[in-house]
Design a protein around this motif. Structure first.
Motif, PDB file in Angstrom:
ATOM      1  N   SER A 141       0.795  -1.241   0.000  1.00  0.00           N
ATOM      2  CA  SER A 141       0.000   0.000   0.000  1.00  0.00           C
ATOM      3  C   SER A 141       0.821   1.282   0.000  1.00  0.00           C
ATOM      4  O   SER A 141       0.264   2.370  -0.184  1.00  0.00           O
ATOM      5  CB  SER A 141      -0.939   0.016   1.218  1.00  0.00           C
ATOM      6  OG  SER A 141      -0.203  -0.035   2.435  1.00  0.00           O
ATOM      7  N   LYS A 142       2.111   1.184   0.192  1.00  0.00           N
ATOM      8  CA  LYS A 142       2.960   2.382   0.248  1.00  0.00           C
ATOM      9  C   LYS A 142       3.948   2.398  -0.913  1.00  0.00           C
ATOM     10  O   LYS A 142       4.318   1.349  -1.442  1.00  0.00           O
ATOM     11  CB  LYS A 142       3.736   2.424   1.578  1.00  0.00           C
ATOM     12  CG  LYS A 142       2.860   2.634   2.801  1.00  0.00           C
ATOM     13  CD  LYS A 142       3.695   2.630   4.071  1.00  0.00           C
ATOM     14  CE  LYS A 142       2.873   3.033   5.280  1.00  0.00           C
ATOM     15  NZ  LYS A 142       1.754   2.117   5.529  1.00  0.00           N
TER      16      LYS A 142
ATOM     17  N   GLY B  64       1.603  -5.578   4.948  1.00  0.00           N
ATOM     18  CA  GLY B  64       2.709  -4.630   4.923  1.00  0.00           C
ATOM     19  C   GLY B  64       3.275  -4.329   6.294  1.00  0.00           C
ATOM     20  O   GLY B  64       3.975  -3.329   6.481  1.00  0.00           O
ATOM     21  N   ARG B  65       2.998  -5.199   7.259  1.00  0.00           N
ATOM     22  CA  ARG B  65       3.552  -4.999   8.605  1.00  0.00           C
ATOM     23  C   ARG B  65       4.939  -5.609   8.749  1.00  0.00           C
ATOM     24  O   ARG B  65       5.735  -5.136   9.561  1.00  0.00           O
ATOM     25  CB  ARG B  65       2.622  -5.615   9.662  1.00  0.00           C
ATOM     26  CG  ARG B  65       1.297  -4.913   9.830  1.00  0.00           C
ATOM     27  CD  ARG B  65       0.576  -5.446  11.078  1.00  0.00           C
ATOM     28  NE  ARG B  65      -0.707  -4.793  11.278  1.00  0.00           N
ATOM     29  CZ  ARG B  65      -1.872  -5.279  10.860  1.00  0.00           C
ATOM     30  NH1 ARG B  65      -1.891  -6.453  10.239  1.00  0.00           N
ATOM     31  NH2 ARG B  65      -2.989  -4.633  11.079  1.00  0.00           N
ATOM     32  N   VAL B  66       5.209  -6.695   7.992  1.00  0.00           N
ATOM     33  CA  VAL B  66       6.501  -7.366   8.124  1.00  0.00           C
ATOM     34  C   VAL B  66       7.087  -7.664   6.748  1.00  0.00           C
ATOM     35  O   VAL B  66       6.384  -7.682   5.734  1.00  0.00           O
ATOM     36  CB  VAL B  66       6.383  -8.692   8.922  1.00  0.00           C
ATOM     37  CG1 VAL B  66       5.908  -8.431  10.338  1.00  0.00           C
ATOM     38  CG2 VAL B  66       5.474  -9.680   8.209  1.00  0.00           C
ATOM     39  N   LEU B  67       8.385  -7.899   6.758  1.00  0.00           N
ATOM     40  CA  LEU B  67       9.135  -8.330   5.580  1.00  0.00           C
ATOM     41  C   LEU B  67       9.783  -9.657   5.935  1.00  0.00           C
ATOM     42  O   LEU B  67      10.165  -9.890   7.087  1.00  0.00           O
ATOM     43  CB  LEU B  67      10.200  -7.289   5.229  1.00  0.00           C
ATOM     44  CG  LEU B  67      11.077  -7.542   4.003  1.00  0.00           C
ATOM     45  CD1 LEU B  67      10.270  -7.282   2.726  1.00  0.00           C
ATOM     46  CD2 LEU B  67      12.307  -6.617   4.033  1.00  0.00           C
ATOM     47  N   LEU B  68       9.875 -10.555   4.936  1.00  0.00           N
ATOM     48  CA  LEU B  68      10.539 -11.843   5.142  1.00  0.00           C
ATOM     49  C   LEU B  68      11.600 -12.029   4.076  1.00  0.00           C
ATOM     50  O   LEU B  68      11.443 -11.560   2.945  1.00  0.00           O
ATOM     51  CB  LEU B  68       9.540 -12.993   5.070  1.00  0.00           C
ATOM     52  CG  LEU B  68       8.371 -12.958   6.039  1.00  0.00           C
ATOM     53  CD1 LEU B  68       7.089 -12.581   5.284  1.00  0.00           C
ATOM     54  CD2 LEU B  68       8.191 -14.303   6.729  1.00  0.00           C
ATOM     55  N   SER B  69      12.683 -12.724   4.426  1.00  0.00           N
ATOM     56  CA  SER B  69      13.716 -13.038   3.438  1.00  0.00           C
ATOM     57  C   SER B  69      14.150 -14.487   3.589  1.00  0.00           C
ATOM     58  O   SER B  69      14.085 -15.065   4.678  1.00  0.00           O
ATOM     59  CB  SER B  69      14.923 -12.099   3.571  1.00  0.00           C
ATOM     60  OG  SER B  69      15.633 -12.337   4.773  1.00  0.00           O
ATOM     61  N   ALA B  70      14.590 -15.067   2.460  1.00  0.00           N
ATOM     62  CA  ALA B  70      15.095 -16.444   2.439  1.00  0.00           C
ATOM     63  C   ALA B  70      16.574 -16.405   2.102  1.00  0.00           C
ATOM     64  O   ALA B  70      16.975 -15.759   1.125  1.00  0.00           O
ATOM     65  CB  ALA B  70      14.329 -17.273   1.416  1.00  0.00           C
TER      66      ALA B  70
ATOM     67  N   ASN C 197       6.241   4.075   7.993  1.00  0.00           N
ATOM     68  CA  ASN C 197       6.538   4.665   6.685  1.00  0.00           C
ATOM     69  C   ASN C 197       7.029   3.633   5.667  1.00  0.00           C
ATOM     70  O   ASN C 197       7.379   3.982   4.539  1.00  0.00           O
ATOM     71  CB  ASN C 197       7.567   5.796   6.819  1.00  0.00           C
ATOM     72  CG  ASN C 197       8.933   5.288   7.271  1.00  0.00           C
ATOM     73  OD1 ASN C 197       9.105   4.102   7.598  1.00  0.00           O
ATOM     74  ND2 ASN C 197       9.912   6.188   7.306  1.00  0.00           N
ATOM     75  N   GLY C 198       7.058   2.360   6.065  1.00  0.00           N
ATOM     76  CA  GLY C 198       7.478   1.299   5.158  1.00  0.00           C
ATOM     77  C   GLY C 198       8.935   0.912   5.258  1.00  0.00           C
ATOM     78  O   GLY C 198       9.361  -0.076   4.649  1.00  0.00           O
TER      79      GLY C 198
ATOM     80  N   CYS D  36      15.399 -10.046 -11.991  1.00  0.00           N
ATOM     81  CA  CYS D  36      14.091  -9.882 -11.388  1.00  0.00           C
ATOM     82  C   CYS D  36      13.313  -8.828 -12.158  1.00  0.00           C
ATOM     83  O   CYS D  36      13.863  -7.778 -12.512  1.00  0.00           O
ATOM     84  CB  CYS D  36      14.208  -9.474  -9.918  1.00  0.00           C
ATOM     85  SG  CYS D  36      12.614  -9.405  -9.050  1.00  0.00           S
ATOM     86  N   VAL D  37      12.014  -9.109 -12.414  1.00  0.00           N
ATOM     87  CA  VAL D  37      11.121  -8.168 -13.095  1.00  0.00           C
ATOM     88  C   VAL D  37       9.954  -7.887 -12.159  1.00  0.00           C
ATOM     89  O   VAL D  37       9.251  -8.811 -11.736  1.00  0.00           O
ATOM     90  CB  VAL D  37      10.593  -8.737 -14.426  1.00  0.00           C
ATOM     91  CG1 VAL D  37       9.723  -7.702 -15.131  1.00  0.00           C
ATOM     92  CG2 VAL D  37      11.731  -9.200 -15.312  1.00  0.00           C
ATOM     93  N   LEU D  38       9.723  -6.615 -11.844  1.00  0.00           N
ATOM     94  CA  LEU D  38       8.660  -6.246 -10.897  1.00  0.00           C
ATOM     95  C   LEU D  38       7.841  -5.095 -11.471  1.00  0.00           C
ATOM     96  O   LEU D  38       8.389  -4.050 -11.818  1.00  0.00           O
ATOM     97  CB  LEU D  38       9.267  -5.829  -9.553  1.00  0.00           C
ATOM     98  CG  LEU D  38       8.303  -5.350  -8.469  1.00  0.00           C
ATOM     99  CD1 LEU D  38       7.436  -6.517  -7.982  1.00  0.00           C
ATOM    100  CD2 LEU D  38       9.064  -4.736  -7.297  1.00  0.00           C
ATOM    101  N   PHE D  39       6.515  -5.275 -11.539  1.00  0.00           N
ATOM    102  CA  PHE D  39       5.608  -4.215 -11.969  1.00  0.00           C
ATOM    103  C   PHE D  39       5.080  -3.467 -10.759  1.00  0.00           C
ATOM    104  O   PHE D  39       4.846  -4.034  -9.696  1.00  0.00           O
ATOM    105  CB  PHE D  39       4.400  -4.799 -12.722  1.00  0.00           C
ATOM    106  CG  PHE D  39       4.707  -5.330 -14.087  1.00  0.00           C
ATOM    107  CD1 PHE D  39       4.712  -4.490 -15.196  1.00  0.00           C
ATOM    108  CD2 PHE D  39       4.987  -6.676 -14.278  1.00  0.00           C
ATOM    109  CE1 PHE D  39       4.981  -4.981 -16.473  1.00  0.00           C
ATOM    110  CE2 PHE D  39       5.250  -7.181 -15.553  1.00  0.00           C
ATOM    111  CZ  PHE D  39       5.247  -6.325 -16.643  1.00  0.00           C
ATOM    112  N   SER D  40       4.854  -2.137 -10.929  1.00  0.00           N
ATOM    113  CA  SER D  40       4.165  -1.355  -9.903  1.00  0.00           C
ATOM    114  C   SER D  40       3.472  -0.173 -10.572  1.00  0.00           C
ATOM    115  O   SER D  40       3.820   0.212 -11.686  1.00  0.00           O
ATOM    116  CB  SER D  40       5.139  -0.856  -8.829  1.00  0.00           C
ATOM    117  OG  SER D  40       5.914   0.242  -9.306  1.00  0.00           O
ATOM    118  N   LYS D  41       2.495   0.389  -9.893  1.00  0.00           N
ATOM    119  CA  LYS D  41       1.762   1.542 -10.433  1.00  0.00           C
ATOM    120  C   LYS D  41       2.472   2.832 -10.063  1.00  0.00           C
ATOM    121  O   LYS D  41       3.368   2.861  -9.251  1.00  0.00           O
ATOM    122  CB  LYS D  41       0.322   1.538  -9.933  1.00  0.00           C
ATOM    123  CG  LYS D  41      -0.476   0.368 -10.462  1.00  0.00           C
ATOM    124  CD  LYS D  41      -1.930   0.467 -10.068  1.00  0.00           C
ATOM    125  CE  LYS D  41      -2.726  -0.675 -10.672  1.00  0.00           C
ATOM    126  NZ  LYS D  41      -4.163  -0.606 -10.347  1.00  0.00           N
TER     127      LYS D  41
END
Length: 408
Positions: A103-104, A151-157, A172-173, A403-408
């Motif tokens: 959302s941010k 959008g409260r947490v981030l995870l990584s592998a 604020n993200g 990596c390919v990422l779309f966003s508005k």
């Protein structure tokens, strides 16, 4: 006389009725023509409203002496399928995999041994991304990362360390802190399946993401031949080991995606170049293996010196599944039947080298494939009825994209 008079009256009434019907029919026909014209105009207006320009972000690998300097940005027109040339959005070391906040305007990138948050300024003529700070993973290099649904947490592998890391996000993200590192070898002994020699002698976490209802998190582990399932509490925040999804022996689970209805999981097996379909029980957070289908035939694989699967995507309609094949440098297209079973319908060359990653735009009409070794991004149109791909003859140069990422 009375009968004759009545008959004339009836005939006159009939003639009047016919005239009235004809008049009404003419009015209705005219109204239909007007309505048809209005519908056509509305359709055209809707089409123009539906069309939009998206941001496309490219994560890259930045080997010493390589051409890439960091994360790259381009724009994509969803009406014409036009991909613009790309420019450097921000300088960064090893910004391989990317994720966007739900959302941010915040983008996250794997940054060597940690994660970095960036504020998105896609309309800026200068910096497209501005760093909001980095946090170490606590266990070496990050192979993949994602946020939860809220959008409260981030995870990584972490592939090398064989672990999953949980981070708390600020309002604020930005990444507020690393909560904890969860080592996969602590969950099972021996942790590696040992089927595929040194590729599976220890845990190798390769992807991480959450269920559609945000109650569980999943980490496919190539070394374990399992998907580690976690119970997620984004408010504490915390992860608790919940169980495993059992992969095929020697398959090497790499990435996975849910079907749009959340009832199935499609797991990509890197080592065997195949896809395993799981039934998913959202209430219990369990996954049950069913069909496994090859992405390439044995005859096709035999003609290449090396092959491995890299990425899997599900079409927004849920009707098609796509997987990428490195070595053969192609994308396999699967049709999904009513029972959720897959049928291979096409294998399409990416017109580039080593497709580490690809993505579908949100509408599902277009697909962009990243060729790491060819330094390219190629555009394909998706057939809405068959799922098959048509190369649009569009290629843009991107240094070592993975990596390919779309966003508005």
């Amino acid at each position: 006389m009375i009968g004759e008079t009545q008959m004339r009256s009836d005939l006159s009434g009939t003639r009047q009725s016919k005239a009235t019907i004809q008049a009404k029919t003419g009015v209705m026909a005219g109204a239909k023509r007007v309505l048809g014209a209005l519908v056509a105009v509305a359709a055209l207006q809707g089409s123009s409203v539906m069309a939009e320009t998206l941001n496309v972000w490219f994560g890259t690998t930045t080997p010493r002496g390589g051409a890439s300097e960091g994360i790259y940005h381009a724009t994509f027109d969803t009406e014409s399928g036009k991909l613009s040339s790309a420019s450097l959005a921000v300088k960064a070391q090893q910004p391989g995999f990317l994720a966007i906040h739900p959302s941010k305007p915040v983008l996250y990138a794997a940054s060597g041994s940690g994660v970095t948050a960036y504020r998105v300024q896609a309309d800026s003529e200068d910096a497209k991304l501005v760093s909001m700070g980095s946090v170490e993973s606590g266990d070496g290099g990050v192979a993949h990362l994602s946020t939860d649904q809220t959008g409260r947490v981030l995870l990584s592998a972490q592939y090398g360390g064989g672990s999953t890391t949980l981070y708390e996000l600020a309002d604020n993200g930005s990444v507020a802190r690393r909560v904890s590192v969860y080592e996969h070898d602590a969950l099972l002994s021996p942790a590696g399946s040992g089927v595929a020699g040194n590729r599976q002698n220890a845990p190798h976490a390769h992807w991480v993401g959450t269920s559609p209802d945000n109650r569980f998190a999943f980490t496919p582990d190539l070394g374990m031949d399992k998907v580690v399932i976690w119970k997620l509490d984004p408010n504490s925040p915390s992860l608790t080991h919940h169980g495993f999804g059992e992969g095929i022996p020697g398959g090497g689970p790499r990435h996975m995606k849910f079907s749009p209805d959340g009832k199935r999981i499609y797991l990509l097996n890197e080592l065997t170049l195949s896809v395993t379909v799981f039934d998913y029980d959202a209430e219990t957070g369990t996954m049950t293996a069913g069909q496994t289908i090859a992405a390439l035939s044995e005859e096709t694989k035999a003609k290449e010196r090396f092959n491995s699967s890299s990425e899997i995507r599900v079409h927004p309609s849920g009707k098609f599944v796509y997987s990428a094949n490195r070595g053969h440098d192609s994308i396999s297209v699967f049709r999904v039947d009513e029972a959720g079973q897959l049928e291979l319908v096409e294998v399409e060359a990416i017109r580039g080298g080593w497709p580490r990653n690809f993505n579908l735009d949100p509408s599902g009409r277009w697909l962009i494939a990243a060729g790491r070794d060819s330094h390219t991004a190629t555009v394909f149109e998706v057939d809405a009825n068959t799922g098959e791909l048509t190369f649009t003859r569009q290629t843009q140069q991107i240094p070592t994209p993975i990596c390919v990422l779309f966003s508005k």
